[in-house]
Motif scaffolding. Structure first.
Motif, PDB file in Angstrom:
ATOM      1  N   UNK A  23       0.785  -1.227   0.000  1.00 10.51           N
ATOM      2  CA  UNK A  23       0.000   0.000   0.000  1.00 10.51           C
ATOM      3  C   UNK A  23       0.814   1.272   0.000  1.00 10.51           C
ATOM      4  N   UNK A  24       2.099   1.179  -0.327  1.00 11.41           N
ATOM      5  CA  UNK A  24       3.019   2.309  -0.241  1.00 11.41           C
ATOM      6  C   UNK A  24       3.111   3.045  -1.583  1.00 11.41           C
ATOM      7  N   UNK A  25       2.742   4.316  -1.605  1.00  9.16           N
ATOM      8  CA  UNK A  25       2.804   5.111  -2.833  1.00  9.16           C
ATOM      9  C   UNK A  25       4.241   5.370  -3.272  1.00  9.16           C
ATOM     10  N   UNK A  26       5.203   5.156  -2.401  1.00 12.90           N
ATOM     11  CA  UNK A  26       6.617   5.350  -2.743  1.00 12.90           C
ATOM     12  C   UNK A  26       7.350   4.036  -3.019  1.00 12.90           C
ATOM     13  N   UNK A  27       6.629   2.940  -3.035  1.00 19.97           N
ATOM     14  CA  UNK A  27       7.278   1.634  -3.245  1.00 19.97           C
ATOM     15  C   UNK A  27       7.932   1.571  -4.621  1.00 19.97           C
ATOM     16  N   UNK A  28       8.982   0.781  -4.700  1.00 22.98           N
ATOM     17  CA  UNK A  28       9.600   0.464  -5.992  1.00 22.98           C
ATOM     18  C   UNK A  28       9.990  -0.999  -5.977  1.00 22.98           C
ATOM     19  N   UNK A  29      10.227  -1.559  -7.137  1.00 27.39           N
ATOM     20  CA  UNK A  29      10.569  -2.968  -7.224  1.00 27.39           C
ATOM     21  C   UNK A  29      11.771  -3.263  -6.323  1.00 27.39           C
TER      22      UNK A  29
ATOM     23  N   UNK B 286      10.845   5.047   1.165  1.00 32.00           N
ATOM     24  CA  UNK B 286      10.208   6.322   1.505  1.00 32.00           C
ATOM     25  C   UNK B 286      10.787   7.505   0.729  1.00 32.00           C
ATOM     26  N   UNK B 287      12.082   7.470   0.445  1.00 27.86           N
ATOM     27  CA  UNK B 287      12.682   8.657  -0.183  1.00 27.86           C
ATOM     28  C   UNK B 287      13.841   8.333  -1.129  1.00 27.86           C
ATOM     29  N   UNK B 288      13.881   7.115  -1.660  1.00 27.68           N
ATOM     30  CA  UNK B 288      14.974   6.739  -2.567  1.00 27.68           C
ATOM     31  C   UNK B 288      14.433   6.086  -3.848  1.00 27.68           C
ATOM     32  N   UNK B 289      13.734   6.884  -4.692  1.00 23.75           N
ATOM     33  CA  UNK B 289      13.412   8.299  -4.515  1.00 23.75           C
ATOM     34  C   UNK B 289      12.051   8.480  -3.850  1.00 23.75           C
ATOM     35  N   UNK B 290      11.682   9.735  -3.651  1.00 22.83           N
ATOM     36  CA  UNK B 290      10.385  10.081  -3.079  1.00 22.83           C
ATOM     37  C   UNK B 290       9.416  10.322  -4.244  1.00 22.83           C
ATOM     38  N   UNK B 291       8.812   9.239  -4.737  1.00 26.82           N
ATOM     39  CA  UNK B 291       8.006   9.321  -5.947  1.00 26.82           C
ATOM     40  C   UNK B 291       6.852  10.315  -5.855  1.00 26.82           C
ATOM     41  N   UNK B 292       6.233  10.429  -4.687  1.00 25.19           N
ATOM     42  CA  UNK B 292       5.029  11.247  -4.576  1.00 25.19           C
ATOM     43  C   UNK B 292       5.309  12.744  -4.719  1.00 25.19           C
ATOM     44  N   UNK B 293       6.567  13.135  -4.729  1.00 27.74           N
ATOM     45  CA  UNK B 293       6.921  14.543  -4.943  1.00 27.74           C
ATOM     46  C   UNK B 293       7.446  14.788  -6.351  1.00 27.74           C
ATOM     47  N   UNK B 294       7.566  13.729  -7.142  1.00 28.66           N
ATOM     48  CA  UNK B 294       8.130  13.828  -8.483  1.00 28.66           C
ATOM     49  C   UNK B 294       7.033  13.991  -9.532  1.00 28.66           C
ATOM     50  N   UNK B 295       7.359  14.667 -10.629  1.00 28.78           N
ATOM     51  CA  UNK B 295       6.418  14.729 -11.745  1.00 28.78           C
ATOM     52  C   UNK B 295       6.449  13.389 -12.484  1.00 28.78           C
TER      53      UNK B 295
ATOM     54  N   UNK C 247       5.547   2.872  -7.282  1.00 28.53           N
ATOM     55  CA  UNK C 247       4.298   3.406  -6.787  1.00 28.53           C
ATOM     56  C   UNK C 247       3.414   2.341  -6.171  1.00 28.53           C
ATOM     57  N   UNK C 248       2.287   2.775  -5.678  1.00 28.14           N
ATOM     58  CA  UNK C 248       1.360   1.887  -4.991  1.00 28.14           C
ATOM     59  C   UNK C 248       0.899   0.739  -5.872  1.00 28.14           C
ATOM     60  N   UNK C 249       0.760   1.015  -7.171  1.00 23.69           N
ATOM     61  CA  UNK C 249       0.240  -0.001  -8.089  1.00 23.69           C
ATOM     62  C   UNK C 249       1.324  -0.608  -8.978  1.00 23.69           C
ATOM     63  N   UNK C 250       2.583  -0.361  -8.604  1.00 21.37           N
ATOM     64  CA  UNK C 250       3.723  -0.973  -9.290  1.00 21.37           C
ATOM     65  C   UNK C 250       3.623  -0.815 -10.811  1.00 21.37           C
TER      66      UNK C 250
END
Length: 230
Positions: free
Chosen positions: A89-95, A101-110, A127-130
């Motif tokens: 459920x993490x909007x900042x998740x990555x594979x 949380x901040x490597x990178x912080x996707x929710x602040x990126x365009x 992102x949350x939906x990979x």
């Protein structure tokens, strides 16, 4: 602009109302209007996108009565269920890092910054939906996002709804697609879900690729799908 969506040949007024509800759930949050067309059978139900450059507009029902755009609780609940197994459920998740949380912080990126980050990587899901890079490019275009659109919670949730629409959510909710067929279709979008139908059963449709596997049982998955029509 995305084309309008229309279902024709609806035989009864009751059936139009059964179709209208999931259409408002799907399209209302994105500012679309939804209306029943026709004074006698056969009826049509039509969803129309907002004018270019316009914001969210009220959904519209037969007779012209405006109602607020519907917050799709059931649909978002199903997306949350999927994300539990895709990204915790993490909007900042990555594979490889569901807890990122901040490597990178996707929710602040365009969106374009996310695309740049994905470019050249072997595994691009984030992102949350990979969402992988090719899918993100397609969603940016189909949803009409600019290069400056931020890849935040609201943007990602809109993308999640769009992906579900593409997998037959409306057809399932209106009775035009079976539960098992819908389950299989959605499992092709998200590898953490079981394929349900033979030959997949409890396994991901991508099982055996050395990367993906199902993380939830068929029973729990089908219960979550049932909640979409409860």
């Amino acid at each position: 602009m995305t084309d309008a969506v229309q279902i024709d040949g609806v035989p009864t007024k009751q059936k139009t109302q059964e179709i209208e509800r999931p259409m408002k759930m799907l399209y209302g949050p994105d500012g679309w209007s939804v209306k029943i067309i026709g004074s006698s059978a056969p009826y049509s139900v039509r969803a129309t996108p907002p004018p270019a450059g316009g914001g969210a507009t009220p959904a519209v029902v037969a007779g012209g009565a405006a109602v607020p755009a519907v917050v799709a609780d059931e649909v978002q609940g199903f997306l949350d269920f999927i994300a539990k197994y895709e990204s915790r459920g993490n909007y900042n998740a990555r594979f490889g890092s569901a807890a990122n949380t901040d490597d990178p912080n996707f929710v602040t990126m365009t969106i374009d910054e996310v695309l740049d980050w994905q470019e050249g990587r072997k595994f691009t899901a984030c992102g949350k939906y990979q969402i992988i890079r090719a899918m993100l490019e397609g969603l940016k275009q189909s949803l009409g996002f600019s290069e400056n659109e931020v890849f935040n919670k609201d943007t990602q949730d809109r993308m999640g709804r769009k992906l579900l629409k593409g997998r037959g959510l409306l057809a399932f909710q209106s009775g035009g697609k079976s539960r098992d067929d819908f389950a299989l279709s959605v499992a092709h979008e998200w590898a953490a879900l079981p394929g349900v139908k033979a030959p997949h059963g409890e396994k991901s449709v991508y099982a055996g690729d050395g990367v993906n596997q199902a993380h939830v049982t068929v029973a729990k998955y089908l219960t979550a799908i049932d909640n979409l029509t409860a």
